[in-house]
Write a protein that holds these residues in place. Structure first.
Motif, PDB file in Angstrom:
ATOM      1  N   GLY A 163     -37.857 -23.564  -5.069  1.00 53.26           N
ATOM      2  CA  GLY A 163     -36.930 -23.084  -4.046  1.00 53.26           C
ATOM      3  C   GLY A 163     -35.961 -22.038  -4.577  1.00 53.26           C
ATOM      4  O   GLY A 163     -35.456 -22.159  -5.692  1.00 53.26           O
ATOM      5  N   LYS A 164     -35.733 -21.010  -3.779  1.00 56.71           N
ATOM      6  CA  LYS A 164     -34.788 -19.945  -4.126  1.00 56.71           C
ATOM      7  C   LYS A 164     -33.826 -19.732  -2.969  1.00 56.71           C
ATOM      8  O   LYS A 164     -34.251 -19.572  -1.821  1.00 56.71           O
ATOM      9  CB  LYS A 164     -35.525 -18.626  -4.370  1.00 56.71           C
ATOM     10  N   ILE A 165     -32.541 -19.724  -3.264  1.00 54.19           N
ATOM     11  CA  ILE A 165     -31.530 -19.431  -2.247  1.00 54.19           C
ATOM     12  C   ILE A 165     -31.457 -17.917  -2.094  1.00 54.19           C
ATOM     13  O   ILE A 165     -31.159 -17.201  -3.043  1.00 54.19           O
ATOM     14  CB  ILE A 165     -30.165 -19.998  -2.645  1.00 54.19           C
ATOM     15  N   VAL A 166     -31.744 -17.430  -0.898  1.00 54.84           N
ATOM     16  CA  VAL A 166     -31.716 -15.984  -0.674  1.00 54.84           C
ATOM     17  C   VAL A 166     -30.493 -15.547   0.125  1.00 54.84           C
ATOM     18  O   VAL A 166     -30.176 -14.354   0.166  1.00 54.84           O
ATOM     19  CB  VAL A 166     -33.005 -15.492   0.020  1.00 54.84           C
ATOM     20  N   PHE A 167     -29.801 -16.497   0.758  1.00 55.38           N
ATOM     21  CA  PHE A 167     -28.580 -16.198   1.511  1.00 55.38           C
ATOM     22  C   PHE A 167     -27.727 -17.451   1.506  1.00 55.38           C
ATOM     23  O   PHE A 167     -28.228 -18.550   1.759  1.00 55.38           O
ATOM     24  CB  PHE A 167     -28.932 -15.808   2.953  1.00 55.38           C
ATOM     25  N   ASN A 168     -26.430 -17.308   1.194  1.00 51.77           N
ATOM     26  CA  ASN A 168     -25.537 -18.467   1.184  1.00 51.77           C
ATOM     27  C   ASN A 168     -24.120 -18.023   1.534  1.00 51.77           C
ATOM     28  O   ASN A 168     -23.501 -17.275   0.794  1.00 51.77           O
ATOM     29  CB  ASN A 168     -25.545 -19.149  -0.178  1.00 51.77           C
ATOM     30  N   GLN A 169     -23.650 -18.488   2.686  1.00 53.64           N
ATOM     31  CA  GLN A 169     -22.271 -18.256   3.100  1.00 53.64           C
ATOM     32  C   GLN A 169     -21.540 -19.588   3.305  1.00 53.64           C
ATOM     33  O   GLN A 169     -20.592 -19.648   4.067  1.00 53.64           O
ATOM     34  CB  GLN A 169     -22.241 -17.451   4.397  1.00 53.64           C
ATOM     35  N   MET A 186     -27.249 -27.748  -4.351  1.00 49.45           N
ATOM     36  CA  MET A 186     -27.262 -28.753  -3.309  1.00 49.45           C
ATOM     37  C   MET A 186     -28.051 -28.277  -2.086  1.00 49.45           C
ATOM     38  O   MET A 186     -28.701 -29.071  -1.430  1.00 49.45           O
ATOM     39  CB  MET A 186     -25.820 -29.082  -2.937  1.00 49.45           C
ATOM     40  N   GLU A 187     -27.998 -26.971  -1.793  1.00 50.08           N
ATOM     41  CA  GLU A 187     -28.730 -26.436  -0.646  1.00 50.08           C
ATOM     42  C   GLU A 187     -30.235 -26.594  -0.823  1.00 50.08           C
ATOM     43  O   GLU A 187     -30.949 -26.885   0.137  1.00 50.08           O
ATOM     44  CB  GLU A 187     -28.381 -24.967  -0.404  1.00 50.08           C
ATOM     45  N   ILE A 188     -30.716 -26.404  -2.053  1.00 50.28           N
ATOM     46  CA  ILE A 188     -32.154 -26.514  -2.300  1.00 50.28           C
ATOM     47  C   ILE A 188     -32.628 -27.943  -2.064  1.00 50.28           C
ATOM     48  O   ILE A 188     -33.689 -28.156  -1.474  1.00 50.28           O
ATOM     49  CB  ILE A 188     -32.500 -26.034  -3.728  1.00 50.28           C
ATOM     50  N   ILE A 189     -31.842 -28.920  -2.467  1.00 47.10           N
ATOM     51  CA  ILE A 189     -32.212 -30.325  -2.269  1.00 47.10           C
ATOM     52  C   ILE A 189     -32.276 -30.654  -0.783  1.00 47.10           C
ATOM     53  O   ILE A 189     -33.251 -31.254  -0.312  1.00 47.10           O
ATOM     54  CB  ILE A 189     -31.220 -31.255  -2.998  1.00 47.10           C
ATOM     55  N   ARG A 190     -31.259 -30.266  -0.033  1.00 48.36           N
ATOM     56  CA  ARG A 190     -31.259 -30.534   1.413  1.00 48.36           C
ATOM     57  C   ARG A 190     -32.372 -29.780   2.122  1.00 48.36           C
ATOM     58  O   ARG A 190     -33.016 -30.314   3.029  1.00 48.36           O
ATOM     59  CB  ARG A 190     -29.901 -30.187   2.018  1.00 48.36           C
ATOM     60  N   ALA A 191     -32.622 -28.540   1.711  1.00 48.62           N
ATOM     61  CA  ALA A 191     -33.694 -27.757   2.324  1.00 48.62           C
ATOM     62  C   ALA A 191     -35.052 -28.387   2.040  1.00 48.62           C
ATOM     63  O   ALA A 191     -35.916 -28.459   2.928  1.00 48.62           O
ATOM     64  CB  ALA A 191     -33.655 -26.320   1.800  1.00 48.62           C
ATOM     65  N   TYR A 192     -35.255 -28.871   0.820  1.00 46.57           N
ATOM     66  CA  TYR A 192     -36.523 -29.505   0.469  1.00 46.57           C
ATOM     67  C   TYR A 192     -36.732 -30.789   1.271  1.00 46.57           C
ATOM     68  O   TYR A 192     -37.849 -31.063   1.727  1.00 46.57           O
ATOM     69  CB  TYR A 192     -36.581 -29.785  -1.031  1.00 46.57           C
ATOM     70  N   GLN A 193     -35.676 -31.556   1.470  1.00 48.47           N
ATOM     71  CA  GLN A 193     -35.785 -32.769   2.284  1.00 48.47           C
ATOM     72  C   GLN A 193     -36.173 -32.432   3.718  1.00 48.47           C
ATOM     73  O   GLN A 193     -37.009 -33.123   4.312  1.00 48.47           O
ATOM     74  CB  GLN A 193     -34.474 -33.549   2.260  1.00 48.47           C
ATOM     75  N   GLN A 194     -35.602 -31.392   4.273  1.00 47.92           N
ATOM     76  CA  GLN A 194     -35.971 -30.970   5.626  1.00 47.92           C
ATOM     77  C   GLN A 194     -37.414 -30.476   5.673  1.00 47.92           C
ATOM     78  O   GLN A 194     -38.129 -30.731   6.635  1.00 47.92           O
ATOM     79  CB  GLN A 194     -35.030 -29.873   6.123  1.00 47.92           C
ATOM     80  N   LEU A 195     -37.834 -29.779   4.643  1.00 41.48           N
ATOM     81  CA  LEU A 195     -39.209 -29.292   4.570  1.00 41.48           C
ATOM     82  C   LEU A 195     -40.195 -30.452   4.531  1.00 41.48           C
ATOM     83  O   LEU A 195     -41.239 -30.404   5.178  1.00 41.48           O
ATOM     84  CB  LEU A 195     -39.381 -28.399   3.343  1.00 41.48           C
ATOM     85  N   MET A 196     -39.863 -31.513   3.807  1.00 40.14           N
ATOM     86  CA  MET A 196     -40.764 -32.659   3.707  1.00 40.14           C
ATOM     87  C   MET A 196     -40.871 -33.426   5.026  1.00 40.14           C
ATOM     88  O   MET A 196     -41.901 -34.027   5.300  1.00 40.14           O
ATOM     89  CB  MET A 196     -40.294 -33.609   2.596  1.00 40.14           C
ATOM     90  N   THR A 197     -39.846 -33.380   5.869  1.00 39.31           N
ATOM     91  CA  THR A 197     -39.921 -34.063   7.165  1.00 39.31           C
ATOM     92  C   THR A 197     -40.643 -33.207   8.194  1.00 39.31           C
ATOM     93  O   THR A 197     -41.053 -33.708   9.234  1.00 39.31           O
ATOM     94  CB  THR A 197     -38.526 -34.416   7.699  1.00 39.31           C
ATOM     95  N   TRP A 251     -27.082 -20.932   5.361  1.00 36.01           N
ATOM     96  CA  TRP A 251     -27.862 -20.529   4.193  1.00 36.01           C
ATOM     97  C   TRP A 251     -29.352 -20.515   4.509  1.00 36.01           C
ATOM     98  O   TRP A 251     -29.799 -21.093   5.488  1.00 36.01           O
ATOM     99  CB  TRP A 251     -27.582 -21.404   2.975  1.00 36.01           C
ATOM    100  N   ILE A 252     -30.092 -19.804   3.652  1.00 37.41           N
ATOM    101  CA  ILE A 252     -31.544 -19.688   3.776  1.00 37.41           C
ATOM    102  C   ILE A 252     -32.147 -19.950   2.399  1.00 37.41           C
ATOM    103  O   ILE A 252     -31.721 -19.365   1.406  1.00 37.41           O
ATOM    104  CB  ILE A 252     -31.969 -18.293   4.268  1.00 37.41           C
ATOM    105  N   VAL A 253     -33.151 -20.839   2.371  1.00 39.09           N
ATOM    106  CA  VAL A 253     -33.867 -21.155   1.141  1.00 39.09           C
ATOM    107  C   VAL A 253     -35.347 -20.878   1.378  1.00 39.09           C
ATOM    108  O   VAL A 253     -35.883 -21.240   2.422  1.00 39.09           O
ATOM    109  CB  VAL A 253     -33.659 -22.626   0.722  1.00 39.09           C
ATOM    110  N   VAL A 254     -36.005 -20.236   0.403  1.00 38.21           N
ATOM    111  CA  VAL A 254     -37.431 -19.927   0.499  1.00 38.21           C
ATOM    112  C   VAL A 254     -38.168 -20.699  -0.592  1.00 38.21           C
ATOM    113  O   VAL A 254     -37.752 -20.697  -1.749  1.00 38.21           O
ATOM    114  CB  VAL A 254     -37.671 -18.411   0.345  1.00 38.21           C
ATOM    115  N   PHE A 255     -39.260 -21.356  -0.198  1.00 39.01           N
ATOM    116  CA  PHE A 255     -40.128 -22.071  -1.128  1.00 39.01           C
ATOM    117  C   PHE A 255     -41.492 -21.395  -1.146  1.00 39.01           C
ATOM    118  O   PHE A 255     -42.034 -21.056  -0.096  1.00 39.01           O
ATOM    119  CB  PHE A 255     -40.325 -23.532  -0.687  1.00 39.01           C
ATOM    120  N   GLN A 256     -42.060 -21.232  -2.337  1.00 40.28           N
ATOM    121  CA  GLN A 256     -43.415 -20.689  -2.454  1.00 40.28           C
ATOM    122  C   GLN A 256     -44.384 -21.862  -2.531  1.00 40.28           C
ATOM    123  O   GLN A 256     -44.156 -22.826  -3.266  1.00 40.28           O
ATOM    124  CB  GLN A 256     -43.540 -19.821  -3.692  1.00 40.28           C
TER     125      GLN A 256
END
Length: 61
Positions: free
Chosen positions: A24-30, A1-12, A34-39
């Motif tokens: 997308g890769k989740i590198v930190f999740n508490q 779910m974090e990757i989907i929300r992060a991607y939506q924020q990235l697109m805006t 959380w932190i998601v990195v996209f290449q």
């Protein structure tokens, strides 16, 4: 779910490069932070999406 929300924020965000959601890769999740990195498609650049305290931060590297 974090990757989907992060991607939506990235697109805006006013992004310079093209990204794919499946990269997308989740590198930190508490759960509350959380932190998601996209290449990027060019394989040399990255986008970092951070969620903390209800705010999203997008950085392209």
């Amino acid at each position: 779910m974090e990757i989907i929300r992060a991607y939506q924020q990235l697109m805006t965000h006013n992004k310079k490069y093209s990204y794919i959601q499946s990269d997308g890769k989740i590198v930190f999740n508490q759960n509350w932070a959380w932190i998601v990195v996209f290449q990027a498609l060019d394989k040399r650049n990255y986008a970092i999406v951070k969620y903390d305290n209800g705010k999203y931060t997008v950085i392209e590297v």
